[in-house]
Write an enzyme that holds these catalytic residues in place. Structure first.
Site, mmCIF file in Angstrom:
data_model
loop_
_atom_site.group_PDB
_atom_site.id
_atom_site.type_symbol
_atom_site.label_atom_id
_atom_site.label_comp_id
_atom_site.label_asym_id
_atom_site.label_seq_id
_atom_site.Cartn_x
_atom_site.Cartn_y
_atom_site.Cartn_z
ATOM 1 N N ASP A 1 0.824 -0.983 -0.057
ATOM 2 C CA ASP A 1 -0.009 -0.082 -0.113
ATOM 3 C C ASP A 1 0.832 1.427 0.090
ATOM 4 O OD1 ASP A 1 -2.223 1.477 0.269
ATOM 5 O OD2 ASP A 1 -2.520 1.093 2.366
ATOM 6 N N HIS A 2 0.094 2.545 0.059
ATOM 7 C CA HIS A 2 1.178 3.852 0.053
ATOM 8 C C HIS A 2 2.380 3.527 0.218
ATOM 9 C CE1 HIS A 2 -2.516 6.388 0.113
ATOM 10 N NE2 HIS A 2 -3.052 5.707 0.994
ATOM 11 N N HIS B 1 -9.216 9.095 4.756
ATOM 12 C CA HIS B 1 -8.184 7.990 5.421
ATOM 13 C C HIS B 1 -8.437 8.090 7.106
ATOM 14 C CE1 HIS B 1 -5.488 8.102 1.977
ATOM 15 N NE2 HIS B 1 -5.701 6.741 2.017
ATOM 16 N N GLY B 2 -8.669 6.915 7.694
ATOM 17 C CA GLY B 2 -8.619 7.323 9.121
ATOM 18 C C GLY B 2 -7.404 7.799 9.836
ATOM 19 N N HIS C 1 -9.886 4.185 -1.102
ATOM 20 C CA HIS C 1 -9.130 4.289 0.033
ATOM 21 C C HIS C 1 -10.034 4.908 1.135
ATOM 22 C CE1 HIS C 1 -4.733 3.626 -1.082
ATOM 23 N NE2 HIS C 1 -5.455 3.386 -2.097
ATOM 24 N N GLY C 2 -9.572 4.698 2.468
ATOM 25 C CA GLY C 2 -10.449 5.017 3.367
ATOM 26 C C GLY C 2 -11.785 4.594 3.700
ATOM 27 N N SER D 1 -12.865 2.315 5.811
ATOM 28 C CA SER D 1 -13.600 2.264 7.099
ATOM 29 C C SER D 1 -14.668 3.519 7.075
ATOM 30 C CB SER D 1 -12.684 2.343 8.181
ATOM 31 O OG SER D 1 -11.890 1.287 8.129
ATOM 32 N N ASN E 1 -9.792 -0.282 0.201
ATOM 33 C CA ASN E 1 -8.737 -0.276 1.433
ATOM 34 C C ASN E 1 -9.444 -0.101 2.761
ATOM 35 O OD1 ASN E 1 -6.756 -0.507 -0.548
ATOM 36 N ND2 ASN E 1 -5.675 1.392 0.110
ATOM 37 N N THR F 1 -8.697 1.317 9.434
ATOM 38 C CA THR F 1 -8.986 1.572 10.798
ATOM 39 C C THR F 1 -9.999 0.721 11.720
ATOM 40 O OG1 THR F 1 -8.797 3.956 9.971
ATOM 41 C CG2 THR F 1 -10.106 3.793 12.236
HETATM 42 P P1 13P Z 1 -9.196 3.503 6.717
HETATM 43 O O1 13P Z 1 -8.279 3.362 7.617
HETATM 44 O O2 13P Z 1 -9.850 4.936 6.715
HETATM 45 O O3 13P Z 1 -9.759 2.267 6.531
HETATM 46 O O4 13P Z 1 -8.180 3.532 5.110
HETATM 47 C C1 13P Z 1 -7.255 2.682 5.026
HETATM 48 C C2 13P Z 1 -6.704 3.076 3.810
HETATM 49 O O5 13P Z 1 -6.969 3.606 2.616
HETATM 50 C C3 13P Z 1 -5.331 2.483 3.649
HETATM 51 O O6 13P Z 1 -4.554 2.783 2.260
#
Ligand code: 13P
Length: 300
Positions: free
Chosen positions: A80-81, A194-195, A230-231, A233, A252, A255
């Site tokens: 990831d990133h 993103h969290g 992404h993000g 959660s 993805n 969190t």
């Molecule tokens: P969350 O923590 O918001 O689920 O996002 C995770 C993410 O996008 C990792 O790349």
């Protein structure tokens, strides 16, 4: 199993490949088990900030842990990133990290040059795509601003960001970006955040994000490549379902599993207890939320 094929098949079948982050190595075992027990296909992934700011240690450490618990036909290993400019606004020497990931057996990688301008993002992504493609693996890139990781949080309220579509991925930019960068999957900014990972914010409940379904559909139609959210959660279930239908093929999730692990460790300081919490939450997410249960025969 091949990552590129799995995500492509997800797109074609209106399904999604979830990708779960591993900020703490003991989380990997229950996540892999949950994916297999739900008869799903999902990625296990680690981001640079998880070995810099959490306890993953290194991408090699996660690859080694993955080697112990991977389940053939169900799990995939993704990097990831890897930011070109990180969340603290520092430059990162990204190509050596990508080379290390290829050597360690990662099946796909992400380069995040979204803090650069469009030309800079294209050039950096292209250099990673050339490396990864030579090794036979796909590349995910990001265009637009998926916020939340920044150490200093923007003071603009979420509702205003969404209403004004601030930082959202523009279709014209995306069209040029995909053509010139040669990326295989595109992480798009369409409403999710993103969290937070800053130490004073990371235990907070995420603000409920919405998704711009129309923008997702426009991007999917223009680009015809799998889109990544992404993000993942804390987004309302209905938005997730509609987002997948509109073209999101990888989501993805960090969190949603990190916080139960951290809470359980604070409660009992017992790794097996924390693993059980992660296992149960991961199964729930796949079953009730990401709708990929029983999809292994289609995706693998
Ligand atoms: P969350 O923590 O918001 O689920 O996002 C995770 C993410 O996008 C990792 O790349």
């Amino acid at each position: 199993m091949n990552a590129k094929t799995a995500v492509r098949k997800a797109l074609e079948n209106g399904l999604v490949v979830p990708a779960f982050n591993i900020p703490y190595p003991p989380m990997l075992k229950p996540v892999a088990q949950a994916i297999a027990d739900e008869n799903s296909v999902a990625m296990i992934q680690v981001a640079r900030l998880e070995w810099e700011k959490f306890e993953s240690v290194s991408l090699e450490n996660i690859a080694e842990e993955y080697g112990k618990y991977a389940v053939e036909g169900h799990t995939l290993l993704h990097l990831d990133h890897v930011p070109v400019i990180d969340e603290d606004h520092l430059e990162v020497d990204y190509l050596p990290i990508i080379r290390r990931a290829i050597a360690a057996g990662y099946q796909s990688v992400m380069i995040d040059a979204s803090r650069l301008d469009l030309d800079g993002n294209i050039a950096a992504t292209r250099s990673v795509a050339d490396l990864a493609h030579a090794a036979g693996i796909p590349v995910e890139a990001e265009l637009g601003a998926v916020m939340g990781h920044e150490t200093s949080q923007a003071s603009i309220p979420y509702e205003e960001i969404f209403a004004r579509r601030l930082g959202f991925t523009e279709v014209d930019d995306a069209l040029r970006f995909v053509k010139e960068s040669a990326c295989d999957w595109l992480s798009v900014a369409v409403g999710s955040v993103h969290g937070a990972i800053a130490s004073n914010l990371k235990d907070q409940k995420k603000p409920a994000a919405k998704l711009d379904i129309e923008r997702i559909a426009q991007l999917r139609e223009a680009l015809d490549i799998p889109l990544v959210l992404h993000g993942g959660s804390g987004i309302e279930n209905d938005y997730i379902v509609r987002g997948i239908r509109a073209g999101i093929a990888k989501i993805n999730v960090g969190t949603e599993l990190r916080q139960p692990y951290e809470r359980a460790m604070r409660e009992k300081n017992d790794v097996e207890y924390a693993r059980e919490k992660v296992y149960l939450r991961c199964r729930e997410l796949i079953r009730d939320f990401l709708r990929t249960a029983n999809d292994a025969p289609i995706l693998s």
